[in-house]
Design a protein around this motif. Structure first.
Motif, mmCIF file in Angstrom:
data_model
loop_
_atom_site.group_PDB
_atom_site.id
_atom_site.type_symbol
_atom_site.label_atom_id
_atom_site.label_comp_id
_atom_site.label_asym_id
_atom_site.label_seq_id
_atom_site.Cartn_x
_atom_site.Cartn_y
_atom_site.Cartn_z
ATOM 1 N N LYS A 67 -2.359 -3.843 7.075
ATOM 2 C CA LYS A 67 -3.273 -3.411 8.135
ATOM 3 C C LYS A 67 -4.548 -2.798 7.575
ATOM 4 C CE LYS A 67 0.280 -2.680 11.561
ATOM 5 N NZ LYS A 67 1.081 -1.742 12.318
ATOM 6 N N ASP A 68 -4.427 -2.156 6.414
ATOM 7 C CA ASP A 68 -5.618 -1.561 5.804
ATOM 8 C C ASP A 68 -6.256 -2.486 4.760
ATOM 9 O OD1 ASP A 68 -3.570 -1.252 4.002
ATOM 10 O OD2 ASP A 68 -3.971 0.841 3.567
ATOM 11 N N LYS A 69 -5.983 -3.783 4.887
ATOM 12 C CA LYS A 69 -6.631 -4.851 4.108
ATOM 13 C C LYS A 69 -6.248 -4.888 2.625
ATOM 14 C CE LYS A 69 -9.830 -5.923 7.483
ATOM 15 N NZ LYS A 69 -9.015 -5.855 8.638
ATOM 16 N N LYS A 70 -5.100 -4.295 2.263
ATOM 17 C CA LYS A 70 -4.625 -4.390 0.886
ATOM 18 C C LYS A 70 -3.943 -5.740 0.687
ATOM 19 C CE LYS A 70 -3.867 0.417 -0.317
ATOM 20 N NZ LYS A 70 -2.891 1.424 -0.695
ATOM 21 N N GLU A 71 -4.228 -6.345 -0.449
ATOM 22 C CA GLU A 71 -3.596 -7.620 -0.774
ATOM 23 C C GLU A 71 -2.158 -7.385 -1.216
ATOM 24 O OE1 GLU A 71 -4.115 -10.630 -4.376
ATOM 25 O OE2 GLU A 71 -5.865 -10.655 -3.041
ATOM 26 N N LEU A 72 -1.240 -8.172 -0.647
ATOM 27 C CA LEU A 72 0.174 -8.063 -0.967
ATOM 28 C C LEU A 72 0.742 -9.445 -1.259
ATOM 29 C CD1 LEU A 72 1.196 -5.738 2.010
ATOM 30 C CD2 LEU A 72 0.736 -5.015 -0.337
ATOM 31 N N VAL A 73 1.783 -9.493 -2.071
ATOM 32 C CA VAL A 73 2.514 -10.735 -2.290
ATOM 33 C C VAL A 73 3.863 -10.618 -1.587
ATOM 34 C CG1 VAL A 73 1.393 -11.311 -4.473
ATOM 35 C CG2 VAL A 73 3.475 -9.939 -4.499
ATOM 36 N N LEU A 126 9.375 -14.789 -6.129
ATOM 37 C CA LEU A 126 7.987 -14.661 -5.691
ATOM 38 C C LEU A 126 7.582 -15.896 -4.896
ATOM 39 C CD1 LEU A 126 5.398 -12.933 -5.910
ATOM 40 C CD2 LEU A 126 4.853 -14.209 -7.982
ATOM 41 N N LEU A 127 7.018 -15.668 -3.728
ATOM 42 C CA LEU A 127 6.451 -16.752 -2.932
ATOM 43 C C LEU A 127 4.976 -16.876 -3.274
ATOM 44 C CD1 LEU A 127 8.083 -15.862 0.478
ATOM 45 C CD2 LEU A 127 8.462 -17.976 -0.791
ATOM 46 N N ASN A 128 4.446 -18.010 -3.075
ATOM 47 C CA ASN A 128 3.033 -18.236 -3.340
ATOM 48 C C ASN A 128 2.231 -17.885 -2.081
ATOM 49 O OD1 ASN A 128 0.790 -18.941 -4.782
ATOM 50 N ND2 ASN A 128 0.947 -21.113 -4.337
ATOM 51 N N ASN A 129 2.556 -16.748 -1.499
ATOM 52 C CA ASN A 129 1.912 -16.272 -0.268
ATOM 53 C C ASN A 129 1.156 -14.991 -0.561
ATOM 54 O OD1 ASN A 129 3.199 -18.266 1.150
ATOM 55 N ND2 ASN A 129 4.273 -16.902 2.539
ATOM 56 N N ILE A 130 -0.043 -14.928 -0.103
ATOM 57 C CA ILE A 130 -0.804 -13.684 -0.132
ATOM 58 C C ILE A 130 -0.956 -13.252 1.318
ATOM 59 C CG2 ILE A 130 -3.016 -12.601 -0.704
ATOM 60 C CD1 ILE A 130 -1.463 -13.461 -3.181
ATOM 61 N N VAL A 131 -0.601 -12.007 1.597
ATOM 62 C CA VAL A 131 -0.780 -11.451 2.932
ATOM 63 C C VAL A 131 -1.588 -10.167 2.778
ATOM 64 C CG1 VAL A 131 1.320 -12.469 3.908
ATOM 65 C CG2 VAL A 131 1.440 -10.233 2.817
ATOM 66 N N TYR A 132 -2.079 -9.677 3.893
ATOM 67 C CA TYR A 132 -2.886 -8.461 3.858
ATOM 68 C C TYR A 132 -2.288 -7.417 4.784
ATOM 69 C CZ TYR A 132 -6.157 -11.278 1.279
ATOM 70 O OH TYR A 132 -6.718 -12.075 0.316
ATOM 71 N N GLU A 185 7.203 -7.238 0.905
ATOM 72 C CA GLU A 185 5.805 -7.414 0.523
ATOM 73 C C GLU A 185 5.438 -6.266 -0.395
ATOM 74 O OE1 GLU A 185 4.658 -9.583 4.727
ATOM 75 O OE2 GLU A 185 4.124 -7.467 4.472
ATOM 76 N N CYS A 186 4.799 -6.592 -1.494
ATOM 77 C CA CYS A 186 4.432 -5.553 -2.449
ATOM 78 C C CYS A 186 3.060 -5.845 -3.043
ATOM 79 C CB CYS A 186 5.484 -5.421 -3.553
ATOM 80 S SG CYS A 186 5.609 -6.807 -4.691
ATOM 81 N N GLU A 187 2.512 -4.818 -3.657
ATOM 82 C CA GLU A 187 1.239 -4.994 -4.341
ATOM 83 C C GLU A 187 1.436 -5.983 -5.489
ATOM 84 O OE1 GLU A 187 -0.538 -1.238 -5.451
ATOM 85 O OE2 GLU A 187 0.245 -0.308 -3.629
ATOM 86 N N PRO A 188 0.429 -6.779 -5.787
ATOM 87 C CA PRO A 188 0.579 -7.786 -6.850
ATOM 88 C C PRO A 188 0.486 -7.174 -8.256
ATOM 89 C CG PRO A 188 -1.592 -7.954 -5.858
ATOM 90 C CD PRO A 188 -0.843 -6.903 -5.083
ATOM 91 N N LYS A 189 1.369 -6.227 -8.515
ATOM 92 C CA LYS A 189 1.426 -5.574 -9.826
ATOM 93 C C LYS A 189 2.622 -6.159 -10.571
ATOM 94 C CE LYS A 189 -0.666 -1.234 -8.353
ATOM 95 N NZ LYS A 189 -0.486 0.199 -8.171
#
Length: 190
Positions: free
Chosen positions: A178-184, A170-176, A152-156
């Motif tokens: 624990k500190d609510k950062k958006e990750l792909v 890349l999966l078409n999944n967005i996860v968050y 999981e990484c930042e969407p950069k």
């Protein structure tokens, strides 16, 4: 180059002190990756929730070039978030869970991955660090089972491009986090 499992280092009499000296001079552009190494890696190793590998070069001193952390996790995928080709590949390893309408499969998570950008470090190329991580994963999988790696990484775009060059998709999944950062999420079959 020397690759050391942090758990093995901690078994030595002054292992934790030696690790703290190494991690003190570790500087990463991603502060979450740096913080994990300095504040959570020892605890995670002692609890066996993850395995942290230190990649160093030993000359007249030890230079921590980079590190990566691996863990076994369940990867949950919604069929609608997969392309047709991704779904075809994933179906080879797992069946669909009818109750949740998802694919759930055990996978190896590259939980942390970072190079040392400290002025006092020679550092390591990202591709070389990834090669070492993948070698360790393949060795572990050959002793057990499994075929899927994910991260999981930042969407950069720069990060996504790097991981794609390392064979991840890349999966078409967005996860968050624990500190609510958006990750792909990205995955790779080995």
């Amino acid at each position: 180059m020397e690759i050391t499992l942090l758990a093995d280092m901690l078994k030595n009499e002054n292992g934790e002190i030696q690790f703290n000296r190494l991690s003190d001079i570790f500087s990463c552009r991603n502060k979450d990756v740096e913080s994990f190494l300095k504040n959570k890696a020892v605890q995670s190793s002692k609890l066996y929730t993850s395995a942290t590998y230190l990649v160093s070069e030993i000359t007249d001193k030890i230079d921590l070039l980079g590190y990566f952390t691996l863990a076994t996790k369940m990867l949950t995928l919604k069929p609608e978030n997969l392309s047709a080709s991704q779904s075809k590949v994933i179906k080879r390893f797992v069946s669909r869970d009818a109750d949740t309408d998802t694919f759930r499969l055990p996978a190896i998570l590259i939980a942390q991955f970072g190079r040392n950008f400290s002025d006092s470090s020679k550092s390591i190329k990202g591709f070389d660090l990834m090669r070492i991580a993948l070698e360790r994963i393949e060795r572990a999988v050959s002793l057990t089972s499994g075929k899927v790696i994910f991260l999981e990484c930042e969407p950069k775009q720069k990060l996504i491009d790097f991981y794609e060059q390392c064979g991840f998709r890349l999966l078409n999944n967005i996860v968050y986090s624990k500190d609510k950062k958006e990750l792909v999420q990205m995955f790779r079959i080995i």
